[in-house]
Design a protein around this motif. Structure first.
Motif, PDB file in Angstrom:
ATOM      1  N   GLU A  18     -45.716  61.433 101.460  1.00 59.41           N
ATOM      2  CA  GLU A  18     -45.413  62.302 100.413  1.00 59.41           C
ATOM      3  C   GLU A  18     -44.186  62.558  99.927  1.00 59.41           C
ATOM      4  O   GLU A  18     -43.648  62.514  98.589  1.00 59.41           O
ATOM      5  CB  GLU A  18     -46.259  63.714 100.724  1.00 59.41           C
ATOM      6  N   LYS A  19     -43.059  62.392 100.602  1.00 57.65           N
ATOM      7  CA  LYS A  19     -41.880  62.414 100.416  1.00 57.65           C
ATOM      8  C   LYS A  19     -41.419  61.215  99.704  1.00 57.65           C
ATOM      9  O   LYS A  19     -40.667  61.183  98.638  1.00 57.65           O
ATOM     10  CB  LYS A  19     -40.833  62.779 101.573  1.00 57.65           C
ATOM     11  N   ILE A  20     -41.773  60.038 100.159  1.00 54.88           N
ATOM     12  CA  ILE A  20     -41.513  58.699  99.631  1.00 54.88           C
ATOM     13  C   ILE A  20     -41.874  58.679  98.011  1.00 54.88           C
ATOM     14  O   ILE A  20     -41.446  58.254  97.005  1.00 54.88           O
ATOM     15  CB  ILE A  20     -42.171  57.525 100.380  1.00 54.88           C
ATOM     16  N   LYS A  21     -43.251  59.104  97.946  1.00 55.79           N
ATOM     17  CA  LYS A  21     -43.995  59.262  96.595  1.00 55.79           C
ATOM     18  C   LYS A  21     -42.993  60.187  95.577  1.00 55.79           C
ATOM     19  O   LYS A  21     -42.854  59.882  94.560  1.00 55.79           O
ATOM     20  CB  LYS A  21     -45.500  59.766  96.647  1.00 55.79           C
ATOM     21  N   ASP A  22     -42.670  61.331  96.127  1.00 58.55           N
ATOM     22  CA  ASP A  22     -42.027  62.020  95.229  1.00 58.55           C
ATOM     23  C   ASP A  22     -40.631  61.781  94.935  1.00 58.55           C
ATOM     24  O   ASP A  22     -40.173  61.812  93.789  1.00 58.55           O
ATOM     25  CB  ASP A  22     -41.793  63.493  96.036  1.00 58.55           C
ATOM     26  N   THR A  23     -39.942  60.822  95.890  1.00 62.50           N
ATOM     27  CA  THR A  23     -38.468  60.252  95.812  1.00 62.50           C
ATOM     28  C   THR A  23     -38.818  59.332  94.574  1.00 62.50           C
ATOM     29  O   THR A  23     -38.058  59.056  93.645  1.00 62.50           O
ATOM     30  CB  THR A  23     -37.927  59.644  96.873  1.00 62.50           C
ATOM     31  N   ILE A  24     -39.959  58.377  94.584  1.00 63.50           N
ATOM     32  CA  ILE A  24     -40.062  57.288  93.651  1.00 63.50           C
ATOM     33  C   ILE A  24     -40.439  57.859  92.325  1.00 63.50           C
ATOM     34  O   ILE A  24     -39.899  57.488  91.423  1.00 63.50           O
ATOM     35  CB  ILE A  24     -41.252  56.337  94.052  1.00 63.50           C
ATOM     36  N   LEU A  25     -41.171  58.945  92.320  1.00 67.56           N
ATOM     37  CA  LEU A  25     -41.543  59.385  90.917  1.00 67.56           C
ATOM     38  C   LEU A  25     -40.391  60.120  90.453  1.00 67.56           C
ATOM     39  O   LEU A  25     -40.221  59.978  88.948  1.00 67.56           O
ATOM     40  CB  LEU A  25     -42.716  60.586  90.944  1.00 67.56           C
ATOM     41  N   ASN A  26     -39.480  60.724  90.902  1.00 67.43           N
ATOM     42  CA  ASN A  26     -38.342  61.417  90.691  1.00 67.43           C
ATOM     43  C   ASN A  26     -37.440  60.146  89.957  1.00 67.43           C
ATOM     44  O   ASN A  26     -36.827  60.449  88.846  1.00 67.43           O
ATOM     45  CB  ASN A  26     -37.423  61.910  91.561  1.00 67.43           C
ATOM     46  N   LYS A  27     -37.347  59.284  90.585  1.00 61.88           N
ATOM     47  CA  LYS A  27     -36.412  57.839  90.152  1.00 61.88           C
ATOM     48  C   LYS A  27     -37.264  57.345  88.857  1.00 61.88           C
ATOM     49  O   LYS A  27     -36.322  57.111  88.009  1.00 61.88           O
ATOM     50  CB  LYS A  27     -36.170  56.921  91.210  1.00 61.88           C
ATOM     51  N   LEU A  28     -38.187  57.185  88.807  1.00 62.27           N
ATOM     52  CA  LEU A  28     -38.960  56.808  87.658  1.00 62.27           C
ATOM     53  C   LEU A  28     -38.794  57.606  86.576  1.00 62.27           C
ATOM     54  O   LEU A  28     -38.470  57.302  85.392  1.00 62.27           O
ATOM     55  CB  LEU A  28     -40.352  56.519  87.833  1.00 62.27           C
ATOM     56  N   GLU A  29     -38.804  58.950  86.580  1.00 66.83           N
ATOM     57  CA  GLU A  29     -38.600  59.926  85.791  1.00 66.83           C
ATOM     58  C   GLU A  29     -37.356  59.829  85.077  1.00 66.83           C
ATOM     59  O   GLU A  29     -37.038  60.261  83.891  1.00 66.83           O
ATOM     60  CB  GLU A  29     -39.083  61.445  85.946  1.00 66.83           C
ATOM     61  N   ALA A  30     -36.440  59.637  85.801  1.00 68.72           N
ATOM     62  CA  ALA A  30     -34.887  59.659  85.517  1.00 68.72           C
ATOM     63  C   ALA A  30     -34.640  58.383  84.518  1.00 68.72           C
ATOM     64  O   ALA A  30     -33.952  58.339  84.089  1.00 68.72           O
ATOM     65  CB  ALA A  30     -34.164  59.497  86.866  1.00 68.72           C
ATOM     66  N   GLN A  31     -35.346  57.333  84.698  1.00 74.74           N
ATOM     67  CA  GLN A  31     -35.333  56.251  84.048  1.00 74.74           C
ATOM     68  C   GLN A  31     -35.852  56.303  82.729  1.00 74.74           C
ATOM     69  O   GLN A  31     -35.600  55.379  81.887  1.00 74.74           O
ATOM     70  CB  GLN A  31     -35.752  55.091  84.894  1.00 74.74           C
ATOM     71  N   ILE A  32     -36.762  57.116  82.412  1.00 75.00           N
ATOM     72  CA  ILE A  32     -37.250  57.258  81.118  1.00 75.00           C
ATOM     73  C   ILE A  32     -36.134  58.011  80.033  1.00 75.00           C
ATOM     74  O   ILE A  32     -35.949  59.082  80.505  1.00 75.00           O
ATOM     75  CB  ILE A  32     -38.793  58.164  81.209  1.00 75.00           C
ATOM     76  N   PRO A  33     -35.842  57.187  79.105  1.00 73.02           N
ATOM     77  CA  PRO A  33     -34.777  57.861  78.370  1.00 73.02           C
ATOM     78  C   PRO A  33     -35.078  59.133  77.423  1.00 73.02           C
ATOM     79  O   PRO A  33     -36.259  59.253  77.157  1.00 73.02           O
ATOM     80  CB  PRO A  33     -34.421  56.605  77.571  1.00 73.02           C
ATOM     81  N   GLU A  34     -34.163  59.881  77.343  1.00 72.51           N
ATOM     82  CA  GLU A  34     -34.287  60.933  76.042  1.00 72.51           C
ATOM     83  C   GLU A  34     -33.749  60.293  74.896  1.00 72.51           C
ATOM     84  O   GLU A  34     -32.752  59.695  74.971  1.00 72.51           O
ATOM     85  CB  GLU A  34     -33.747  62.175  76.713  1.00 72.51           C
ATOM     86  N   SER A  35     -34.449  60.629  73.974  1.00 73.46           N
ATOM     87  CA  SER A  35     -33.763  60.409  72.671  1.00 73.46           C
ATOM     88  C   SER A  35     -32.450  61.427  72.221  1.00 73.46           C
ATOM     89  O   SER A  35     -32.500  62.444  72.721  1.00 73.46           O
ATOM     90  CB  SER A  35     -34.706  60.435  71.437  1.00 73.46           C
ATOM     91  N   SER A  36     -31.561  60.687  71.851  1.00 75.64           N
ATOM     92  CA  SER A  36     -30.165  61.554  71.707  1.00 75.64           C
ATOM     93  C   SER A  36     -30.311  62.187  70.035  1.00 75.64           C
ATOM     94  O   SER A  36     -31.149  61.696  69.428  1.00 75.64           O
ATOM     95  CB  SER A  36     -28.928  60.777  71.453  1.00 75.64           C
TER      96      SER A  36
END
Length: 145
Positions: A18-36
């Protein structure tokens, strides 16, 4: 006591997963760019230039690679004009953002803006140079959804 230890040994790997899954999801979400803000403003300016069929302003808003392409293939804008109505749709929503590496452009950020027209929604996609929120437009296209 043995049963408790066995139960704990069985639960621990599940907790770790569960912790590994949460870490991977957090890293993936951080890679999705926000538009400026600069990107959104430039996309809105380009959208208005396209619906107004203002070729001069379109040339001003896009990067040199697109100007060359539009000069060499004038039918491209005609096709865009046929897809995108010449009146404004209100309140676009961002439906896609992604970072990519596109040869020969290098790093780019793609943002898709959905405009809800009465007959059919339109996806107005804009490609910006780099991954840092810059607003140099190196590509754009429209397509019905």
């Amino acid at each position: 006591m043995k049963k408790l230890i066995i139960l704990l040994l069985l639960i621990m790997p599940l907790s770790a997963c569960e912790k590994i899954k949460d870490t991977i999801l957090n890293k993936l979400e951080a890679q999705i760019p926000e538009s400026s803000t600069a990107q959104n403003e430039k996309a809105e300016q380009l959208y208005h230039a396209v619906i107004q069929r203002d070729i001069g302003n379109i040339h001003t808003l896009v990067g040199p690679n697109i100007r060359v392409e539009l000069d060499q293939k004038p039918d491209v804008l005609k096709a865009v004009f046929e897809i995108l109505p010449n009146y404004e749709a209100k309140n676009p929503s961002i439906v896609m953002t992604m970072k990519a590496i596109e040869p020969p452009l290098g790093k780019v950020t793609k943002i898709g803006y959905k405009y809800d027209y009465p007959n059919q929604p339109i996806l107005f996609s804009v490609v910006y140079k780099g991954h840092d929120g810059g607003d140099e437009i190196v590509g754009f296209w429209v397509q019905p959804l």
